[in-house]
Design an enzyme around this catalytic site. Structure first.
Site, short mmCIF file in Angstrom:
data_model
loop_
_atom_site.label_atom_id
_atom_site.label_comp_id
_atom_site.label_asym_id
_atom_site.label_seq_id
_atom_site.Cartn_x
_atom_site.Cartn_y
_atom_site.Cartn_z
N ASN A 75 0.87 -1.17 0.00
CA ASN A 75 0.00 0.00 0.00
C ASN A 75 0.91 1.23 0.00
OD1 ASN A 75 0.66 0.71 2.72
ND2 ASN A 75 -0.96 -0.61 3.52
N ASN B 60 -4.72 -8.03 9.88
CA ASN B 60 -3.56 -7.66 9.06
C ASN B 60 -3.16 -6.21 9.30
OD1 ASN B 60 -4.53 -5.68 6.79
ND2 ASN B 60 -6.18 -7.15 7.16
N LYS C 175 -0.84 1.06 32.55
CA LYS C 175 -1.19 2.47 32.65
C LYS C 175 -2.09 2.90 31.48
CE LYS C 175 2.45 5.05 34.78
NZ LYS C 175 3.67 5.84 34.47
N TYR D 242 -4.19 -3.34 -4.55
CA TYR D 242 -2.85 -3.01 -4.05
C TYR D 242 -1.89 -2.75 -5.20
CZ TYR D 242 -4.00 -4.19 0.77
OH TYR D 242 -4.54 -4.20 2.03
N LYS E 57 -12.56 -1.61 -3.39
CA LYS E 57 -11.62 -0.59 -2.88
C LYS E 57 -10.25 -0.82 -3.46
CE LYS E 57 -10.01 -0.32 1.60
NZ LYS E 57 -10.27 -0.23 3.05
N MET E 58 -9.57 0.28 -3.76
CA MET E 58 -8.19 0.20 -4.26
C MET E 58 -7.30 1.17 -3.50
SD MET E 58 -8.54 2.31 -7.86
CE MET E 58 -6.80 2.71 -8.09
N LYS E 59 -6.00 0.90 -3.59
CA LYS E 59 -5.00 1.73 -2.93
C LYS E 59 -4.65 2.94 -3.79
CE LYS E 59 -4.82 -0.90 0.56
NZ LYS E 59 -5.35 -0.42 1.85
N ASP F 232 -8.05 4.28 -0.82
CA ASP F 232 -7.41 4.23 0.50
C ASP F 232 -5.95 4.66 0.38
OD1 ASP F 232 -6.51 3.63 3.03
OD2 ASP F 232 -6.98 1.49 2.95
N ALA F 233 -5.59 5.76 1.08
CA ALA F 233 -4.22 6.30 1.02
C ALA F 233 -3.35 5.82 2.18
CB ALA F 233 -4.26 7.82 0.99
N ASN F 234 -3.93 5.03 3.10
CA ASN F 234 -3.15 4.45 4.20
C ASN F 234 -2.33 5.47 4.99
OD1 ASN F 234 -3.53 1.80 2.31
ND2 ASN F 234 -3.42 1.31 4.49
N GLU G 241 -10.28 7.29 1.93
CA GLU G 241 -9.89 6.70 3.23
C GLU G 241 -8.49 7.10 3.68
OE1 GLU G 241 -10.65 2.50 3.41
OE2 GLU G 241 -9.01 2.12 4.82
N GLU H 236 -8.94 2.95 11.22
CA GLU H 236 -8.40 1.60 11.41
C GLU H 236 -7.14 1.59 12.27
OE1 GLU H 236 -7.51 0.93 7.07
OE2 GLU H 236 -5.59 0.25 7.83
N ASP I 269 -11.18 -1.20 14.25
CA ASP I 269 -11.11 -2.66 14.10
C ASP I 269 -10.85 -3.25 15.48
OD1 ASP I 269 -10.33 -5.29 13.67
OD2 ASP I 269 -8.94 -4.82 12.03
N HIS J 133 -12.43 -2.11 9.58
CA HIS J 133 -11.29 -2.65 8.85
C HIS J 133 -11.07 -4.12 9.24
CE1 HIS J 133 -6.92 -3.66 9.26
NE2 HIS J 133 -6.80 -3.08 8.09
N GLU K 150 -15.45 -4.92 6.11
CA GLU K 150 -14.51 -5.09 5.00
C GLU K 150 -14.35 -6.58 4.66
OE1 GLU K 150 -10.63 -3.34 5.80
OE2 GLU K 150 -10.15 -3.35 3.68
N SER K 151 -13.88 -6.85 3.46
CA SER K 151 -13.57 -8.22 3.07
C SER K 151 -12.43 -8.16 2.06
CB SER K 151 -14.84 -8.82 2.45
OG SER K 151 -14.55 -9.77 1.48
N TYR K 152 -11.51 -9.12 2.14
CA TYR K 152 -10.39 -9.19 1.18
C TYR K 152 -10.51 -10.51 0.44
CZ TYR K 152 -8.26 -6.07 4.74
OH TYR K 152 -8.00 -5.09 5.65
O1 LIG Z 1 -3.38 -2.15 3.39
C1 LIG Z 1 -3.75 -2.21 4.56
O2 LIG Z 1 -2.98 -1.97 5.51
C2 LIG Z 1 -5.16 -2.56 4.87
C3 LIG Z 1 -6.04 -1.38 4.83
O3 LIG Z 1 -5.67 -0.24 4.93
C4 LIG Z 1 -7.47 -1.60 4.66
O4 LIG Z 1 -7.88 -2.74 4.51
O5 LIG Z 1 -8.21 -0.62 4.67
MG LIG Z 2 -7.31 1.16 5.08
#
Ligand SMILES: O=C([O-])CC(=O)C(=O)O
Ligand SMILES: [Mg+2]
Length: 387
Positions: free
Chosen positions: A19, A53, A100, A154, A180-182, A211-213, A237, A263, A290, A320, A339-341
């Site tokens: 990602n 993950n 703590k 990805y 969804k794509m990265k 998703d820009a992570n 995202e 996430e 998550d 997530h 979510e689902s992969y």
């Molecule tokens: O690529 C990842 O770390 C997973 C992620 O962000 C997602 O599933 O939204």
């Molecule tokens: Mg994400």
């Protein structure tokens, strides 16, 4: 009744994907088993859990602190008043003895993994699917129909736009209508080209989330927002650092479409700070906390309580992680989905073998516990650990 053993093994979930922030070439997960002395249907009840993950296995923390505390606790202190089942909140409190507040780090992953196993055992001892147990506890009506979307897209060595399009098409063929794509792992111009390739592939059959992570600084996040708002995206995202609430709030000024994040927030206090300071809009944005990374379902219920106080409906949550734990929470407590992969992180992610995705919804089967016994490749590795 009591917990007689807690086991952990760190397993690879590596793949060559990337990602905008990390690659998964060394990714691992902790698989845990909480073994009880209870017998149901002629079998010893064992609860299982694993971490999502994106964070690595937590064997050190689990073995040295959190599993050790469960095993050292007075067994009576971990069970309910009726004495007939575990009490997940009491087990959680035992795990968090002498910890703590604040600085949540990754102990939340270790605790979340064990918490999953404890809830699995608790629901199995009760003889019910976790989603039904949860709905009962909250006085809600369970809804076994859950929205799911396909995450992937990805960066991958040698992957061109045709391969990306084929991947997305294959998710549509498998019943998904949101994919969804990265983004953020290439230049804006290249990402625009990738996005347009996917949009032309899926046409009106599906919607696309990106998703820009957490990769972007404010300037880049805004530059992307100006480009992305021209597309009909499902969401934008994790534009910036997960803890940079001011960035997220500033971004809202430039991005009228739905934003998603959460996430990498690992406690109800961090989630509450996002809602207080992150400019997230309860009428359109999405929250992705998550539980398997963030101290588990005991803590997730506190996060949901914080949402309610902040005026957010629980159906704005689409966690997530792509695991069955969040599917149960979604079905039991009315989250917006999960979510689902479809092609990643096996055998841990995904659904029981009988489940089919139709119009981006699944229906939860009535399996006791979280439902791992219904997924043959997963329960095989689980039983190797403890049965
Ligand atoms: O690529 C990842 O770390 C997973 C992620 O962000 C997602 O599933 O939204
Ligand atoms: Mg994400």
């Amino acid at each position: 009744m009591r917990i007689v053993d807690v086991r952990e093994i760190t397993q690879p979930i590596a793949s060559p994907i990337r990602n905008a922030y990390i690659d998964f070439s060394k990714m691992t997960t902790s698989l845990v088993a909480v073994v009880t002395d209870v017998i149901r249907d002629g079998r010893r009840v064992v609860g299982y859990g694993f971490n999502s993950n994106g964070r690595y296995g937590q064997g050190g923390l689990i073995r040295e602190r959190f599993a050790a505390r469960l095993l050292e606790a007075d067994p009576k202190s971990l069970i309910n008043d009726a004495g007939d089942n575990l009490d997940p909140d009491r087990a959680w409190a035992a795990m968090m003895t002498n910890e703590k507040p604040g600085g949540h780090g990754e102990r939340s992953v270790a605790v979340g993994t064990l918490d999953m196993a404890i809830w699995d055992a608790t629901a199995k001892i009760a003889g019910k699917p976790l989603f039904r147990l949860l709905a009962e506890r909250h006085g809600l009506q369970a809804n076994p129909r859950v929205f799911v979307y396909a995450a992937g897209g990805y960066y991958y060595p040698g992957k061109d736009d045709d391969a990306l399009r084929a991947e997305m098409r294959s998710y549509l063929d498998r019943g998904y209508s949101v994919v969804k794509m990265k983004i953020g792992g290439a230049s804006l111009a290249e990402d625009r080209r990738r996005i347009e390739a996917v949009l032309s592939e899926i046409g009106g059959d599906a919607q696309l989330a990106v998703d820009a992570n957490g990769r972007f600084d404010l300037e880049t996040a805004i530059a992307y927002a100006k480009a992305l708002r021209e597309y009909p995206l499902f969401w934008y995202e994790e534009a910036g650092d997960p803890l940079d609430y001011a960035l997220q709030a500033a971004l809202a000024e430039f991005y009228p479409g739905p934003m998603a994040t959460g996430e990498n927030l690992f406690s109800h206090q961090d989630a509450r700070n996002l809602l207080r300071h992150g400019g997230m809009r309860p009428d359109r944005d999405w929250l992705q906390f998550d539980c398997a990374l963030s101290y588990g379902l005991c803590e997730y219920q506190r996060t949901l309580a914080a949402l309610k106080v902040a005026g957010w409906a629980w159906n704005r949550c689409v966690p997530h992680g792509g695991h069955q734990m969040s599917l149960n929470i979604a079905a039991g407590l009315g989250l917006g989905g999960n979510e689902s992969y479809p092609d990643l992180f096996q055998p841990y992610g995904g659904f029981p073998d009988t489940v089919r995705v139709e119009n981006s919804f699944i229906t939860m089967p009535d399996l006791p516990g979280i439902g791992f016994e219904g997924k043959s490749d997963l329960i095989k590795v689980m039983r190797e650990l403890a049965e």
